[in-house]
Design a protein around this motif. Structure first.
Motif, PDB file in Angstrom:
ATOM      1  N   MET A  38     129.003  27.316  -2.446  1.00  0.00           N
ATOM      2  CA  MET A  38     130.359  27.025  -2.004  1.00  0.00           C
ATOM      3  C   MET A  38     131.393  27.620  -2.959  1.00  0.00           C
ATOM      4  O   MET A  38     132.382  28.223  -2.550  1.00  0.00           O
ATOM      5  N   VAL A  39     131.165  27.448  -4.265  1.00  0.00           N
ATOM      6  CA  VAL A  39     132.081  27.993  -5.261  1.00  0.00           C
ATOM      7  C   VAL A  39     132.101  29.519  -5.183  1.00  0.00           C
ATOM      8  O   VAL A  39     133.156  30.150  -5.302  1.00  0.00           O
ATOM      9  N   LEU A  40     130.923  30.123  -4.951  1.00  0.00           N
ATOM     10  CA  LEU A  40     130.838  31.578  -4.832  1.00  0.00           C
ATOM     11  C   LEU A  40     131.665  32.075  -3.654  1.00  0.00           C
ATOM     12  O   LEU A  40     132.397  33.072  -3.769  1.00  0.00           O
ATOM     13  N   LEU A  41     131.576  31.366  -2.520  1.00  0.00           N
ATOM     14  CA  LEU A  41     132.356  31.762  -1.347  1.00  0.00           C
ATOM     15  C   LEU A  41     133.859  31.639  -1.619  1.00  0.00           C
ATOM     16  O   LEU A  41     134.650  32.496  -1.210  1.00  0.00           O
ATOM     17  N   ARG A  42     134.236  30.573  -2.307  1.00  0.00           N
ATOM     18  CA  ARG A  42     135.655  30.400  -2.663  1.00  0.00           C
ATOM     19  C   ARG A  42     136.111  31.492  -3.603  1.00  0.00           C
ATOM     20  O   ARG A  42     137.234  31.989  -3.492  1.00  0.00           O
ATOM     21  N   ARG A  43     135.247  31.890  -4.536  1.00  0.00           N
ATOM     22  CA  ARG A  43     135.605  32.954  -5.466  1.00  0.00           C
ATOM     23  C   ARG A  43     135.799  34.272  -4.727  1.00  0.00           C
ATOM     24  O   ARG A  43     136.768  35.005  -4.982  1.00  0.00           O
ATOM     25  N   ILE A  44     134.897  34.575  -3.798  1.00  0.00           N
ATOM     26  CA  ILE A  44     135.022  35.810  -3.007  1.00  0.00           C
ATOM     27  C   ILE A  44     136.310  35.780  -2.184  1.00  0.00           C
ATOM     28  O   ILE A  44     137.053  36.763  -2.119  1.00  0.00           O
ATOM     29  N   TYR A  45     136.569  34.626  -1.550  1.00  0.00           N
ATOM     30  CA  TYR A  45     137.789  34.473  -0.741  1.00  0.00           C
ATOM     31  C   TYR A  45     139.037  34.604  -1.616  1.00  0.00           C
ATOM     32  O   TYR A  45     140.035  35.218  -1.209  1.00  0.00           O
ATOM     33  N   SER A  46     138.984  34.064  -2.818  1.00  0.00           N
ATOM     34  CA  SER A  46     140.122  34.126  -3.729  1.00  0.00           C
ATOM     35  C   SER A  46     140.382  35.552  -4.192  1.00  0.00           C
ATOM     36  O   SER A  46     141.542  35.991  -4.290  1.00  0.00           O
ATOM     37  N   ILE A  47     139.326  36.293  -4.484  1.00  0.00           N
ATOM     38  CA  ILE A  47     139.475  37.696  -4.886  1.00  0.00           C
ATOM     39  C   ILE A  47     140.067  38.505  -3.736  1.00  0.00           C
ATOM     40  O   ILE A  47     140.969  39.338  -3.927  1.00  0.00           O
ATOM     41  N   TYR A  48     139.561  38.231  -2.527  1.00  0.00           N
ATOM     42  CA  TYR A  48     140.107  38.896  -1.337  1.00  0.00           C
ATOM     43  C   TYR A  48     141.604  38.569  -1.195  1.00  0.00           C
ATOM     44  O   TYR A  48     142.426  39.459  -0.935  1.00  0.00           O
ATOM     45  N   GLY A  49     141.970  37.300  -1.378  1.00  0.00           N
ATOM     46  CA  GLY A  49     143.367  36.893  -1.276  1.00  0.00           C
ATOM     47  C   GLY A  49     144.235  37.590  -2.308  1.00  0.00           C
ATOM     48  O   GLY A  49     145.358  38.027  -2.004  1.00  0.00           O
ATOM     49  N   LEU A  50     143.728  37.714  -3.540  1.00  0.00           N
ATOM     50  CA  LEU A  50     144.480  38.395  -4.596  1.00  0.00           C
ATOM     51  C   LEU A  50     144.673  39.873  -4.267  1.00  0.00           C
ATOM     52  O   LEU A  50     145.752  40.438  -4.479  1.00  0.00           O
ATOM     53  N   ILE A  51     143.634  40.501  -3.717  1.00  0.00           N
ATOM     54  CA  ILE A  51     143.733  41.908  -3.330  1.00  0.00           C
ATOM     55  C   ILE A  51     144.781  42.092  -2.235  1.00  0.00           C
ATOM     56  O   ILE A  51     145.621  43.005  -2.298  1.00  0.00           O
ATOM     57  N   ILE A  52     144.759  41.214  -1.231  1.00  0.00           N
ATOM     58  CA  ILE A  52     145.725  41.292  -0.135  1.00  0.00           C
ATOM     59  C   ILE A  52     147.143  41.071  -0.658  1.00  0.00           C
ATOM     60  O   ILE A  52     148.085  41.791  -0.290  1.00  0.00           O
ATOM     61  N   PHE A  53     147.309  40.081  -1.536  1.00  0.00           N
ATOM     62  CA  PHE A  53     148.619  39.789  -2.116  1.00  0.00           C
ATOM     63  C   PHE A  53     149.158  41.011  -2.855  1.00  0.00           C
ATOM     64  O   PHE A  53     150.312  41.416  -2.673  1.00  0.00           O
ATOM     65  N   THR A  54     148.307  41.624  -3.671  1.00  0.00           N
ATOM     66  CA  THR A  54     148.736  42.754  -4.497  1.00  0.00           C
ATOM     67  C   THR A  54     149.005  44.006  -3.656  1.00  0.00           C
ATOM     68  O   THR A  54     150.048  44.659  -3.802  1.00  0.00           O
ATOM     69  N   LEU A  55     148.066  44.341  -2.775  1.00  0.00           N
ATOM     70  CA  LEU A  55     148.222  45.550  -1.970  1.00  0.00           C
ATOM     71  C   LEU A  55     149.422  45.461  -1.030  1.00  0.00           C
ATOM     72  O   LEU A  55     150.176  46.433  -0.878  1.00  0.00           O
ATOM     73  N   SER A  56     149.600  44.306  -0.392  1.00  0.00           N
ATOM     74  CA  SER A  56     150.729  44.168   0.526  1.00  0.00           C
ATOM     75  C   SER A  56     152.055  44.285  -0.223  1.00  0.00           C
ATOM     76  O   SER A  56     153.011  44.879   0.280  1.00  0.00           O
ATOM     77  N   PHE A  57     152.096  43.737  -1.452  1.00  0.00           N
ATOM     78  CA  PHE A  57     153.320  43.862  -2.247  1.00  0.00           C
ATOM     79  C   PHE A  57     153.566  45.315  -2.648  1.00  0.00           C
ATOM     80  O   PHE A  57     154.700  45.813  -2.558  1.00  0.00           O
ATOM     81  N   LEU A  58     152.525  46.021  -3.076  1.00  0.00           N
ATOM     82  CA  LEU A  58     152.684  47.410  -3.499  1.00  0.00           C
ATOM     83  C   LEU A  58     153.116  48.302  -2.328  1.00  0.00           C
ATOM     84  O   LEU A  58     153.918  49.230  -2.503  1.00  0.00           O
ATOM     85  N   ILE A  59     152.595  48.015  -1.143  1.00  0.00           N
ATOM     86  CA  ILE A  59     152.999  48.790   0.038  1.00  0.00           C
ATOM     87  C   ILE A  59     154.476  48.572   0.352  1.00  0.00           C
ATOM     88  O   ILE A  59     155.199  49.508   0.718  1.00  0.00           O
ATOM     89  N   LEU A  60     154.926  47.337   0.178  1.00  0.00           N
ATOM     90  CA  LEU A  60     156.325  47.017   0.483  1.00  0.00           C
ATOM     91  C   LEU A  60     157.272  47.312  -0.682  1.00  0.00           C
ATOM     92  O   LEU A  60     158.494  47.302  -0.493  1.00  0.00           O
ATOM     93  N   LEU A  61     156.729  47.581  -1.871  1.00  0.00           N
ATOM     94  CA  LEU A  61     157.562  47.754  -3.063  1.00  0.00           C
ATOM     95  C   LEU A  61     158.653  48.814  -2.902  1.00  0.00           C
ATOM     96  O   LEU A  61     159.805  48.573  -3.293  1.00  0.00           O
ATOM     97  N   PRO A  62     158.351  49.998  -2.336  1.00  0.00           N
ATOM     98  CA  PRO A  62     159.441  50.991  -2.165  1.00  0.00           C
ATOM     99  C   PRO A  62     160.600  50.450  -1.332  1.00  0.00           C
ATOM    100  O   PRO A  62     161.768  50.753  -1.613  1.00  0.00           O
ATOM    101  N   PHE A  63     160.278  49.632  -0.333  1.00  0.00           N
ATOM    102  CA  PHE A  63     161.335  49.058   0.510  1.00  0.00           C
ATOM    103  C   PHE A  63     162.111  47.987  -0.252  1.00  0.00           C
ATOM    104  O   PHE A  63     163.331  47.860  -0.093  1.00  0.00           O
TER     105      PHE A  63
END
Length: 260
Positions: free
Chosen positions: A1-26
């Motif tokens: 269960m903790v492993l799944l949460r860790r994977i989900y959390s890493i995925y969430g961090l990647i989405i948070f970072t990438l979406s911000f970087l894509i929108l950063l020029p705007f």
């Protein structure tokens, strides 16, 4: 269960970072072009919607019709999680956050936050005074203000809140603007403030409560609205999460402290 949460959390961090970087020029365009800051704050809302959709978290906002587009408000909410800022940013397009200065020191994100919102160092009397001045200025320009009146993530026993500071309610009194209490019911369960940074998959619930007005200039009027606001949010938190046994029968708001 903790492993799944860790994977989900890493995925969430990647989405948070990438979406911000894509929108950063705007974001940069809205920051650097004069009088375009309001579009940057609307872009904050777009970013939050993208983020929650891509991490498969449903956001349910109750009573959104209470917020009228032709009115100004001081919006106050409980603060238990780092998820609170993107969540509450979804409820108003033209709102300016008053947040802690450490957010303004984060790489790239800090640049955006400092330029579009208001950062306060609550340990500095001078910074708190400057924050109040800037907050009043943006209200005069027609924007809504969002404040976490606990003064940060201060409680150690969510869903029980820490006492509210008076700053938001002083501003509402001086500018004669209604206060809107907002309850963020489950953010402390989705992303607890336990330094582990592990996400749980659960729907977000936001409850917008009817406005409260500071009707006269007395300190008692400020305290009354502050306490009513605290009671409204706290009761909703206990309704949604259950009331801790140790809190039953206790008063909700025991004391207040100055500042924002």
């Amino acid at each position: 269960m903790v492993l799944l949460r860790r994977i989900y959390s890493i995925y969430g961090l990647i989405i948070f970072t990438l979406s911000f970087l894509i929108l950063l020029p705007f974001f940069i365009i809205t920051i650097e072009v004069p009088n375009w800051h309001k579009y940057g704050r609307r872009l904050n809302q777009v970013w939050a919607k993208i983020f929650f959709n891509l991490i498969f978290i449903r956001v349910k906002i109750e009573n959104k019709e209470i917020l009228k587009s032709n009115k100004q408000y001081v919006i106050v909410a409980n603060h238990f999680s780092y998820l609170d800022i993107p969540v509450i940013g979804l409820i108003s397009r033209d709102a300016i956050f008053v947040g802690k200065s450490s957010l303004g020191r984060l790489p790239l994100f800090g640049y955006m936050f400092r330029k579009l919102h208001i950062a306060v160092d609550r340990s500095s009397f001078r910074s708190r005074g400057e924050t109040l001045r800037r907050t009043k200025e943006v209200i005069e320009k027609g924007f809504n203000i969002i404040i976490f009146p606990e003064g940060g993530i201060r409680t150690t026993q969510p869903p029980t809140m820490a006492a509210f500071k008076d700053g938001a309610f002083h501003i509402a009194q001086e500018k004669q603007i209604p206060v809107i209490p907002v309850t963020l019911s489950y953010n402390h369960l989705i992303l607890p403030d336990d330094k582990k940074f592990l996400l749980n998959h659960k729907s977000v619930k936001v409850v917008i409560h009817p406005p409260l007005e500071v009707k006269n200039e007395s300190k008692d009027a400020i305290a009354k609205v502050r306490d009513e606001c605290f009671k409204t949010i706290q009761n909703q938190l206990w309704k949604d999460n259950g009331k801790p046994i140790s809190q039953k029968g206790q008063r909700t708001q025991k004391s207040s402290t100055p500042g924002v």
